[in-house]
Design a protein around this motif. Structure first.
Motif, PDB file in Angstrom:
ATOM      1  N   ASP A 220      68.193  61.938-109.390  1.00 42.32           N
ATOM      2  CA  ASP A 220      67.501  62.824-108.437  1.00 42.32           C
ATOM      3  C   ASP A 220      67.907  62.417-107.027  1.00 42.32           C
ATOM      4  OD1 ASP A 220      65.912  64.799-107.424  1.00 42.32           O
ATOM      5  OD2 ASP A 220      64.001  63.846-107.911  1.00 42.32           O
ATOM      6  N   THR A 221      69.204  62.599-106.713  1.00 40.52           N
ATOM      7  CA  THR A 221      69.773  62.144-105.450  1.00 40.52           C
ATOM      8  C   THR A 221      70.668  63.231-104.862  1.00 40.52           C
ATOM      9  OG1 THR A 221      71.747  61.214-106.520  1.00 40.52           O
ATOM     10  CG2 THR A 221      69.824  59.759-106.291  1.00 40.52           C
ATOM     11  N   PRO A 222      70.946  63.167-103.562  1.00 42.93           N
ATOM     12  CA  PRO A 222      71.858  64.139-102.946  1.00 42.93           C
ATOM     13  C   PRO A 222      73.260  64.104-103.551  1.00 42.93           C
ATOM     14  CG  PRO A 222      70.592  62.994-101.257  1.00 42.93           C
ATOM     15  CD  PRO A 222      70.313  62.288-102.548  1.00 42.93           C
ATOM     16  N   GLU A 223      73.720  62.917-103.924  1.00 38.76           N
ATOM     17  CA  GLU A 223      75.062  62.790-104.494  1.00 38.76           C
ATOM     18  C   GLU A 223      75.159  63.465-105.861  1.00 38.76           C
ATOM     19  OE1 GLU A 223      74.290  59.689-101.526  1.00 38.76           O
ATOM     20  OE2 GLU A 223      73.236  60.240-103.368  1.00 38.76           O
ATOM     21  N   ALA A 224      74.167  63.208-106.715  1.00 39.27           N
ATOM     22  CA  ALA A 224      74.152  63.860-108.022  1.00 39.27           C
ATOM     23  C   ALA A 224      74.039  65.372-107.862  1.00 39.27           C
ATOM     24  CB  ALA A 224      73.004  63.325-108.870  1.00 39.27           C
ATOM     25  N   LEU A 225      73.248  65.798-106.896  1.00 38.85           N
ATOM     26  CA  LEU A 225      73.086  67.229-106.630  1.00 38.85           C
ATOM     27  C   LEU A 225      74.413  67.850-106.220  1.00 38.85           C
ATOM     28  CD1 LEU A 225      71.206  69.668-106.335  1.00 38.85           C
ATOM     29  CD2 LEU A 225      70.763  68.936-103.980  1.00 38.85           C
ATOM     30  N   ALA A 226      75.158  67.160-105.369  1.00 40.59           N
ATOM     31  CA  ALA A 226      76.460  67.671-104.930  1.00 40.59           C
ATOM     32  C   ALA A 226      77.414  67.813-106.113  1.00 40.59           C
ATOM     33  CB  ALA A 226      77.057  66.751-103.874  1.00 40.59           C
ATOM     34  N   GLY A 227      77.390  66.846-107.015  1.00 44.28           N
ATOM     35  CA  GLY A 227      78.272  66.905-108.180  1.00 44.28           C
ATOM     36  C   GLY A 227      77.944  68.065-109.093  1.00 44.28           C
ATOM     37  N   LEU A 228      76.664  68.249-109.403  1.00 43.21           N
ATOM     38  CA  LEU A 228      76.267  69.338-110.293  1.00 43.21           C
ATOM     39  C   LEU A 228      76.489  70.692-109.624  1.00 43.21           C
ATOM     40  CD1 LEU A 228      75.121  70.251-112.966  1.00 43.21           C
ATOM     41  CD2 LEU A 228      72.807  69.873-112.064  1.00 43.21           C
ATOM     42  N   GLN A 229      76.241  70.781-108.342  1.00 43.85           N
ATOM     43  CA  GLN A 229      76.468  72.042-107.633  1.00 43.85           C
ATOM     44  C   GLN A 229      77.938  72.430-107.656  1.00 43.85           C
ATOM     45  OE1 GLN A 229      74.687  71.133-103.813  1.00 43.85           O
ATOM     46  NE2 GLN A 229      72.898  72.433-104.245  1.00 43.85           N
ATOM     47  N   GLU A 230      78.821  71.446-107.576  1.00 49.44           N
ATOM     48  CA  GLU A 230      80.259  71.734-107.622  1.00 49.44           C
ATOM     49  C   GLU A 230      80.630  72.433-108.922  1.00 49.44           C
ATOM     50  OE1 GLU A 230      83.305  72.203-105.549  1.00 49.44           O
ATOM     51  OE2 GLU A 230      82.344  70.392-104.768  1.00 49.44           O
ATOM     52  N   LEU A 231      80.089  71.926-110.030  1.00 52.61           N
ATOM     53  CA  LEU A 231      80.371  72.542-111.325  1.00 52.61           C
ATOM     54  C   LEU A 231      79.721  73.915-111.439  1.00 52.61           C
ATOM     55  CD1 LEU A 231      79.929  69.479-113.735  1.00 52.61           C
ATOM     56  CD2 LEU A 231      82.054  70.417-112.805  1.00 52.61           C
ATOM     57  N   GLN A 232      78.473  74.019-111.017  1.00 49.78           N
ATOM     58  CA  GLN A 232      77.786  75.306-111.119  1.00 49.78           C
ATOM     59  C   GLN A 232      78.480  76.367-110.261  1.00 49.78           C
ATOM     60  OE1 GLN A 232      73.877  76.284-109.226  1.00 49.78           O
ATOM     61  NE2 GLN A 232      73.109  76.301-111.349  1.00 49.78           N
ATOM     62  N   ASN A 233      78.889  75.987-109.060  1.00 48.01           N
ATOM     63  CA  ASN A 233      79.590  76.933-108.200  1.00 48.01           C
ATOM     64  C   ASN A 233      80.923  77.358-108.808  1.00 48.01           C
ATOM     65  OD1 ASN A 233      77.556  76.896-106.291  1.00 48.01           O
ATOM     66  ND2 ASN A 233      78.518  75.310-105.029  1.00 48.01           N
ATOM     67  N   GLY A 234      81.563  76.439-109.540  1.00 50.28           N
ATOM     68  CA  GLY A 234      82.814  76.783-110.212  1.00 50.28           C
ATOM     69  C   GLY A 234      82.626  77.924-111.190  1.00 50.28           C
ATOM     70  N   PHE A 235      81.539  77.862-111.959  1.00 53.56           N
ATOM     71  CA  PHE A 235      81.251  78.944-112.906  1.00 53.56           C
ATOM     72  C   PHE A 235      80.838  80.219-112.173  1.00 53.56           C
ATOM     73  CE2 PHE A 235      81.078  75.598-116.123  1.00 53.56           C
ATOM     74  CZ  PHE A 235      81.619  76.249-117.226  1.00 53.56           C
ATOM     75  N   LYS A 236      80.049  80.083-111.118  1.00 57.64           N
ATOM     76  CA  LYS A 236      79.568  81.260-110.405  1.00 57.64           C
ATOM     77  C   LYS A 236      80.711  82.031-109.742  1.00 57.64           C
ATOM     78  CE  LYS A 236      74.793  79.918-109.346  1.00 57.64           C
ATOM     79  NZ  LYS A 236      73.823  79.585-108.258  1.00 57.64           N
TER      80      LYS A 236
ATOM     81  N   ALA B 156      84.604  81.268-120.377  1.00 62.67           N
ATOM     82  CA  ALA B 156      84.901  80.738-121.713  1.00 62.67           C
ATOM     83  C   ALA B 156      84.803  79.222-121.768  1.00 62.67           C
ATOM     84  CB  ALA B 156      86.299  81.172-122.148  1.00 62.67           C
ATOM     85  N   ALA B 157      84.928  78.555-120.610  1.00 62.36           N
ATOM     86  CA  ALA B 157      84.926  77.094-120.587  1.00 62.36           C
ATOM     87  C   ALA B 157      83.580  76.506-120.982  1.00 62.36           C
ATOM     88  CB  ALA B 157      85.338  76.586-119.211  1.00 62.36           C
ATOM     89  N   ILE B 158      82.507  77.309-120.976  1.00 59.25           N
ATOM     90  CA  ILE B 158      81.203  76.797-121.402  1.00 59.25           C
ATOM     91  C   ILE B 158      81.219  76.488-122.895  1.00 59.25           C
ATOM     92  CG2 ILE B 158      80.077  78.980-122.031  1.00 59.25           C
ATOM     93  CD1 ILE B 158      78.528  76.101-119.943  1.00 59.25           C
ATOM     94  N   THR B 159      82.247  76.965-123.612  1.00 63.09           N
ATOM     95  CA  THR B 159      82.396  76.681-125.045  1.00 63.09           C
ATOM     96  C   THR B 159      83.489  75.648-125.306  1.00 63.09           C
ATOM     97  OG1 THR B 159      84.058  78.406-125.448  1.00 63.09           O
ATOM     98  CG2 THR B 159      81.745  79.062-125.543  1.00 63.09           C
ATOM     99  N   TYR B 160      84.101  75.129-124.243  1.00 57.38           N
ATOM    100  CA  TYR B 160      85.253  74.232-124.425  1.00 57.38           C
ATOM    101  C   TYR B 160      84.833  72.807-124.766  1.00 57.38           C
ATOM    102  CZ  TYR B 160      88.647  77.550-122.373  1.00 57.38           C
ATOM    103  OH  TYR B 160      89.461  78.626-122.123  1.00 57.38           O
ATOM    104  N   LYS B 161      85.454  72.284-125.814  1.00 60.44           N
ATOM    105  CA  LYS B 161      85.503  70.851-126.065  1.00 60.44           C
ATOM    106  C   LYS B 161      86.934  70.418-125.734  1.00 60.44           C
ATOM    107  CE  LYS B 161      81.990  71.170-129.692  1.00 60.44           C
ATOM    108  NZ  LYS B 161      81.668  70.935-131.122  1.00 60.44           N
ATOM    109  N   GLU B 162      87.319  69.208-126.122  1.00 57.92           N
ATOM    110  CA  GLU B 162      88.657  68.735-125.783  1.00 57.92           C
ATOM    111  C   GLU B 162      89.750  69.656-126.318  1.00 57.92           C
ATOM    112  OE1 GLU B 162      86.283  64.985-125.239  1.00 57.92           O
ATOM    113  OE2 GLU B 162      86.261  66.650-126.639  1.00 57.92           O
TER     114      GLU B 162
ATOM    115  N   LEU C  59      74.646  75.109-115.877  1.00 57.08           N
ATOM    116  CA  LEU C  59      75.939  75.791-115.929  1.00 57.08           C
ATOM    117  C   LEU C  59      75.891  77.114-116.678  1.00 57.08           C
ATOM    118  CD1 LEU C  59      78.334  72.776-116.602  1.00 57.08           C
ATOM    119  CD2 LEU C  59      77.490  73.670-114.429  1.00 57.08           C
ATOM    120  N   SER C  60      75.068  77.190-117.714  1.00 61.28           N
ATOM    121  CA  SER C  60      75.064  78.397-118.545  1.00 61.28           C
ATOM    122  C   SER C  60      73.923  79.356-118.224  1.00 61.28           C
ATOM    123  CB  SER C  60      74.998  78.022-120.029  1.00 61.28           C
ATOM    124  OG  SER C  60      73.746  77.422-120.343  1.00 61.28           O
ATOM    125  N   LYS C  61      72.814  78.816-117.713  1.00 55.07           N
ATOM    126  CA  LYS C  61      71.643  79.649-117.459  1.00 55.07           C
ATOM    127  C   LYS C  61      71.329  79.807-115.972  1.00 55.07           C
ATOM    128  CE  LYS C  61      69.495  78.175-121.812  1.00 55.07           C
ATOM    129  NZ  LYS C  61      68.324  77.501-122.439  1.00 55.07           N
TER     130      LYS C  61
END
Length: 440
Positions: free
Chosen positions: A241-257, A264-270, A417-419
């Protein structure tokens, strides 16, 4: 324990004393094992004969070759491969079920590096005295630490892993870009430049592994660490629950948005992400070193052979931070023929076998000197970057309840990321959940 009545009080006393001594030995009172985790060590490593190796699916095809080499030299101590699913969570589940049933079906376990604490604390794997592993000091120190619980060794690292950025060097060059991106902003800018070229039309920008499984924990951890945050701090306390963790998760969420990360990457494994990259659908891919050999195959299975290169993961203000991956070989506490198991593990950990495996599969070794081998660097130019990635990598939380912890991380990240769950809300809830799971 039931004792038969003796004919004399002296005989009874001696019988009880002898039995208690044996019981103390069996419980590992003086063999150096920790009282709260792991089975006893030296006395447990006995027995010779056939053993089994429980491993995830051998996508490289080389594991069986190595087993064949061992089996040819040890006809009375052969190793049978017990192939488990691709998915790491499913592998762990089967290993846990086997241990809870106290089954001897699995002798040696090919374990994700984050499972050590859980398996050792529950006494599902056997402590291995360090003097039983003669080459331990020649392995990368960070990898050896993954096999320890309470400073005792419960496995031997056979492969390591550091996340790498695969990218289409041919397309970046065509767009006038000479260097791989070092930050997220640079990566996104490169995607825009390539998209404006004829070769970049219809190409997706970036993908990692975002299905709700262990790979999502890895990708989330890398995003947080690369933004300067931590999942668990140096004192072992949750810290999401920190600004740094928030920045990291926002980067991924913005990528999907924004579409920088395809839906399709929400279903990707290796493997799904690897195939997308090999099929020419992605400009950038985050994945492990094993992809290198497969993507470079010239048998028609890859459309990008010779067209890509490898770089460190991007971060917020510079190169990012990889999660430390890899696999340790551990011995099931319920296995037979543990002496054979130790010898087999040492065989697989040897410099010769690790060099062979790297040459044929591009899996990262744990033998330190191989990263500086000129012949191998010629074959795998990314080895210096990989060595740096592993050296600076951050481990995922090393906790006894890792299964519950990673499930909580996956749920929070997947919802964001998905919802579209608000990242701050997701992280606040995750902090509360982790505090209830991680106790000191």
């Amino acid at each position: 324990m039931r004792f038969e009545r003796s004919h004399t009080r002296k005989a009874a006393f001696l019988a009880v004393a002898s039995s208690l001594a044996l019981l103390a030995t069996a419980c590992g009172g003086d063999d150096g094992s920790s009282g709260s985790g792991g089975s006893s060590s030296a006395n447990a490593l006995e027995g010779r004969g056939p053993i089994t190796l429980a491993s995830g699916k051998d996508t490289s095809g080389n594991l069986q070759n190595q087993l064949n080499a061992w089996n040819a030299a040890h006809p009375t101590e052969k190793v049978e491969l017990k192939e488990l699913p691709d998915d790491a969570d499913a592998q762990r589940q089967q290993m846990v079920q086997n241990a809870q049933n106290q089954s001897d079906a699995y002798s040696v376990l090919v374990m994700d590096v984050v499972w050590t604490s859980e398996f050792a604390a529950n006494q599902w794997i056997t402590q291995i005295p360090e003097d039983k592993v003669p080459d331990l000091g020649k392995l990368v120190p960070a990898t050896v630490e993954t096999a320890k619980y309470r400073d005792k060794l419960y496995g031997v690292p056979i492969t390591s892993d550091g996340g790498l950025l695969y990218y289409r060097k041919d397309l970046l060059t065509a767009a006038g870009i000479t260097d791989a991106p070092k930050t997220w902003d640079e990566l996104l800018a490169d995607c825009q430049k390539v998209a404006a070229t004829p070769g970049g039309k219809g190409l997706n920008c970036y993908a990692g592994q975002f299905e709700k499984y262990e790979g999502l924990t890895v990708n989330f951890s890398e995003a947080v660490n690369s933004a300067g945050g931590q999942i668990v701090d140096k004192d072992g306390k949750p810290n999401v629950d920190t600004p740094e963790a928030l920045a990291g998760l926002q980067e991924l969420q913005n990528g999907f948005k924004t579409g920088a990360i395809p839906k399709a990457a929400i279903t990707y494994k290796e493997e799904e992400s690897r195939r997308a990259f090999q099929d020419g659908k992605l400009l950038f891919l985050r994945n492990w070193p094993y992809v290198y050999s497969l993507a470079n195959k010239t048998d028609g299975s890859s459309k990008i052979a010779g067209k890509f290169a490898v770089a460190p993961l991007p971060g917020k203000d510079g190169p990012g931070v990889s999660s430390l991956g890899g696999h340790d070989y551990a011995i099931s506490s319920f296995a037979k023929n543990k002496a054979t198991a130790v010898d087999f593990i040492n065989f697989m950990a040897s410099e010769a076998q690790q060099k062979d495996n790297l040459s044929k599969t591009s899996l990262a070794p744990t033998w330190a000197s191989l990263y500086d081998d000129p012949t191998l660097i010629k074959q795998f130019p990314y080895l210096p970057q990989l060595k740096a990635s592993i050296a600076s990598a951050q481990p995922r939380p090393r906790v006894v309840k890792y299964g519950d912890v990673t499930a909580a991380i996956q749920q929070a990240a997947y919802d964001a990321l998905s919802k579209g769950t608000d990242p701050k809300t997701a992280l606040s809830g995750l902090q509360t959940k982790l505090e209830s799971l991680i106790t000191q």
